[in-house]
Design a protein around this motif. Structure first.
Motif, PDB file in Angstrom:
ATOM      1  N   SER A   1     -34.946 107.314  38.303  1.00 16.95           N
ATOM      2  CA  SER A   1     -33.884 108.324  38.404  1.00 16.95           C
ATOM      3  C   SER A   1     -33.924 109.306  37.238  1.00 16.95           C
ATOM      4  CB  SER A   1     -32.516 107.636  38.418  1.00 16.95           C
ATOM      5  OG  SER A   1     -32.289 106.946  37.195  1.00 16.95           O
TER       6      SER A   1
ATOM      7  N   ASP B   1     -30.513 111.945  33.628  1.00 17.74           N
ATOM      8  CA  ASP B   1     -30.421 110.806  34.545  1.00 17.74           C
ATOM      9  C   ASP B   1     -29.663 111.239  35.795  1.00 17.74           C
ATOM     10  OD1 ASP B   1     -30.102 108.420  35.862  1.00 17.74           O
ATOM     11  OD2 ASP B   1     -29.578 107.269  34.069  1.00 17.74           O
TER      12      ASP B   1
ATOM     13  N   ARG C   1     -28.997 109.225  38.459  1.00 19.70           N
ATOM     14  CA  ARG C   1     -28.441 108.111  39.215  1.00 19.70           C
ATOM     15  C   ARG C   1     -27.088 108.481  39.804  1.00 19.70           C
ATOM     16  NH1 ARG C   1     -29.114 103.209  35.038  1.00 19.70           N
ATOM     17  NH2 ARG C   1     -28.970 104.993  33.623  1.00 19.70           N
ATOM     18  N   HIS C   2     -26.886 108.054  41.035  1.00 16.57           N
ATOM     19  CA  HIS C   2     -25.633 108.258  41.783  1.00 16.57           C
ATOM     20  C   HIS C   2     -25.390 109.709  42.175  1.00 16.57           C
ATOM     21  CE1 HIS C   2     -25.055 104.225  40.387  1.00 16.57           C
ATOM     22  NE2 HIS C   2     -24.747 104.583  39.154  1.00 16.57           N
ATOM     23  N   SER C   3     -26.321 110.613  41.901  1.00 20.28           N
ATOM     24  CA  SER C   3     -26.069 112.023  42.199  1.00 20.28           C
ATOM     25  C   SER C   3     -26.070 112.308  43.686  1.00 20.28           C
ATOM     26  CB  SER C   3     -27.118 112.906  41.509  1.00 20.28           C
ATOM     27  OG  SER C   3     -28.414 112.623  42.004  1.00 20.28           O
TER      28      SER C   3
ATOM     29  N   ARG D   1     -24.450 110.392  45.927  1.00 26.13           N
ATOM     30  CA  ARG D   1     -23.332 109.673  46.539  1.00 26.13           C
ATOM     31  C   ARG D   1     -22.202 110.595  46.976  1.00 26.13           C
ATOM     32  NH1 ARG D   1     -22.441 103.913  43.407  1.00 26.13           N
ATOM     33  NH2 ARG D   1     -24.552 103.116  43.726  1.00 26.13           N
TER      34      ARG D   1
ATOM     35  N   GLY E   1     -16.892 113.880  42.401  1.00 27.15           N
ATOM     36  CA  GLY E   1     -16.634 112.750  41.537  1.00 27.15           C
ATOM     37  C   GLY E   1     -16.675 113.172  40.081  1.00 27.15           C
TER      38      GLY E   1
ATOM     39  N   ARG F   1     -17.833 113.489  36.358  1.00 19.67           N
ATOM     40  CA  ARG F   1     -19.123 113.570  35.701  1.00 19.67           C
ATOM     41  C   ARG F   1     -18.905 113.472  34.201  1.00 19.67           C
ATOM     42  NH1 ARG F   1     -19.539 117.619  39.638  1.00 19.67           N
ATOM     43  NH2 ARG F   1     -21.207 117.299  41.162  1.00 19.67           N
TER      44      ARG F   1
ATOM     45  N   ARG G   1     -25.350 111.929  32.860  1.00 18.14           N
ATOM     46  CA  ARG G   1     -25.122 110.906  33.863  1.00 18.14           C
ATOM     47  C   ARG G   1     -24.031 111.361  34.820  1.00 18.14           C
ATOM     48  NH1 ARG G   1     -27.071 108.192  29.543  1.00 18.14           N
ATOM     49  NH2 ARG G   1     -28.518 106.510  29.963  1.00 18.14           N
TER      50      ARG G   1
ATOM     51  N   GLY H   1     -21.262 110.360  37.556  1.00 16.25           N
ATOM     52  CA  GLY H   1     -20.467 109.234  38.033  1.00 16.25           C
ATOM     53  C   GLY H   1     -20.383 109.200  39.541  1.00 16.25           C
ATOM     54  N   PRO H   2     -20.101 108.040  40.145  1.00 15.36           N
ATOM     55  CA  PRO H   2     -19.981 107.934  41.596  1.00 15.36           C
ATOM     56  C   PRO H   2     -18.802 108.722  42.115  1.00 15.36           C
ATOM     57  CG  PRO H   2     -19.266 105.906  40.537  1.00 15.36           C
ATOM     58  CD  PRO H   2     -19.871 106.759  39.472  1.00 15.36           C
TER      59      PRO H   2
END
Length: 258
Positions: free
Chosen positions: A174, A192, A194-196, A198, A202, A204, A254, A256-257
Motif C-alpha cells: 500500500s 500510505d 491503506r483503506h483509501s 473504502r 471518512g 483523514r 494515512r 482513515g476508514p
C-alpha cells in the motif's frame, strides 16, 4: 490519420522525442519500428530477448535511443543509428529478477529497472551522444527497498520531474516510497494508501516521521494534500503535486476508514 500495422499481443509502445518513430512490443521476443510520418512499418526486430519484452521506452532527448526490459532478467539499450541485432545491443544490464518496467531519467543519464518485490536498480547510460558498443557493462546501484519475499509483488518505478527523486510502488503493497536518485539512494519518505478505497468522507489524518536528529517537514498544513483521484486512484504525478521532494521527505500520509 494513418492505420499502422498491428502488433500481436501488444503490451507496450513508445514514441520518440521528435514524433517520427514508434516502437511496439508485446508478449513476444520481437519488437517493431514504425515511421509515423509515412505510417509504414520500417522493421520488425526478431529475438531481441530470450523471454517476453514487457516494456519498450524511447529516451527523452535522443530520438534514436530506446530501452527494452524483459522477463529474461535483462534490460537492454538500442541505438537506431547502428544495426539492430539480438547479439549486439548498445548496452545490456543484468537484473536479479524478471523486469516489470524501465524508465529513463529526465536527462537520459540513467535507466531505472523495476522487477519483482524489492528489485529496483539504476544503471548509468550516458546522454544523447552515440552509445558505446558491447564490452564491460556498468554495475547498477540497488535501492534499499524492503523485501516482502513475494514472487508476485510486481514493482513499478519512475523519476519525478526534476530527476532527483524516484517514486516506487508494488502490487502487493500500500506504500508509495520515495528515494534519492543519487546512490546510495537515501529513503526520503512514504505515502500510505491503506483503506483509501473504502469510501470518501471518512476522517483523514496526516502523520509525519522524521529521521533521528531532524525535524519533520511540513506537508503544507492540508490533510487532503495527497487526496486520491476518483475511485481512490492516485499516481506518482498526484504525489508529486501534493508533496514535492522537499516536503515528502519522511512523511507518511494515512487515510482513515470511512
Amino acid at each position: 490519420m494513418k492505420n499502422l500495422t498491428p502488433f500481436a499481443k501488444l503490451s507496450s509502445l513508445s514514441v520518440n522525442c521528435t514524433d517520427d518513430f514508434l516502437v511496439t512490443s508485446g508478449f513476444s521476443v520481437d519488437m517493431a519500428l514504425d515511421d509515423l510520418v509515412t505510417g509504414k512499418r520500417i522493421s520488425t526486430f526478431r529475438g531481441l530477448h530470450q523471454n517476453f519484452i514487457n516494456i519498450v521506452r524511447f529516451a527523452h532527448r535522443s530520438p534514436h535511443v530506446f530501452a527494452t526490459c524483459s522477463f529474461d532478467h535483462t534490460c537492454k539499450l538500442w541505438d537506431l543509428r547502428e544495426p539492430i541485432a539480438a547479439t549486439r545491443p548498445a548496452r545490456s544490464f543484468g537484473t536479479p529478477t524478471l523486469n516489470v518496467m524501465c524508465s529513463f531519467s529526465p536527462d537520459d543519464q540513467h535507466l531505472l529497472c523495476s522487477g519483482v518485490d524489492s528489485a529496483l536498480l539504476q544503471f548509468p547510460v550516458g546522454g544523447s551522444s552515440p552509445l558505446p558498443g558491447p564490452g564491460a557493462e556498468p554495475v547498477g546501484s540497488r535501492f534499499p527497498v524492503p523485501a516482502q519475499n513475494l514472487d508476485m509483488n510486481y514493482r513499478r518505478s519512475l523519476y519525478l520531474a526534476d530527476g532527483a527523486v524516484v517514486a516506487t510502488a508494488a502490487t502487493n503493497e500500500s506504500l508509495l516510497r520515495f528515494y534519492s536518485q543519487e546512490a546510495p539512494h537515501r529513503h526520503l519518505g512514504i505515502i500510505d494508501f491503506r483503506h483509501s478505497l473504502r469510501g470518501h468522507g471518512g476522517s483523514r489524518t496526516v502523520t509525519q516521521e522524521a529521521p533521528t536528529g531532524t525535524s519533520a517537514p511540513s506537508l503544507g498544513g492540508s490533510p487532503t494534500a495527497a487526496r486520491p483521484e476518483r475511485g481512490g486512484r492516485t499516481d506518482a504525478a498526484t504525489a508529486r503535486a501534493a508533496a514535492p521532494a522537499a516536503q515528502v521527505r519522511s512523511a507518511a500520509v494515512r487515510f482513515g476508514p470511512a
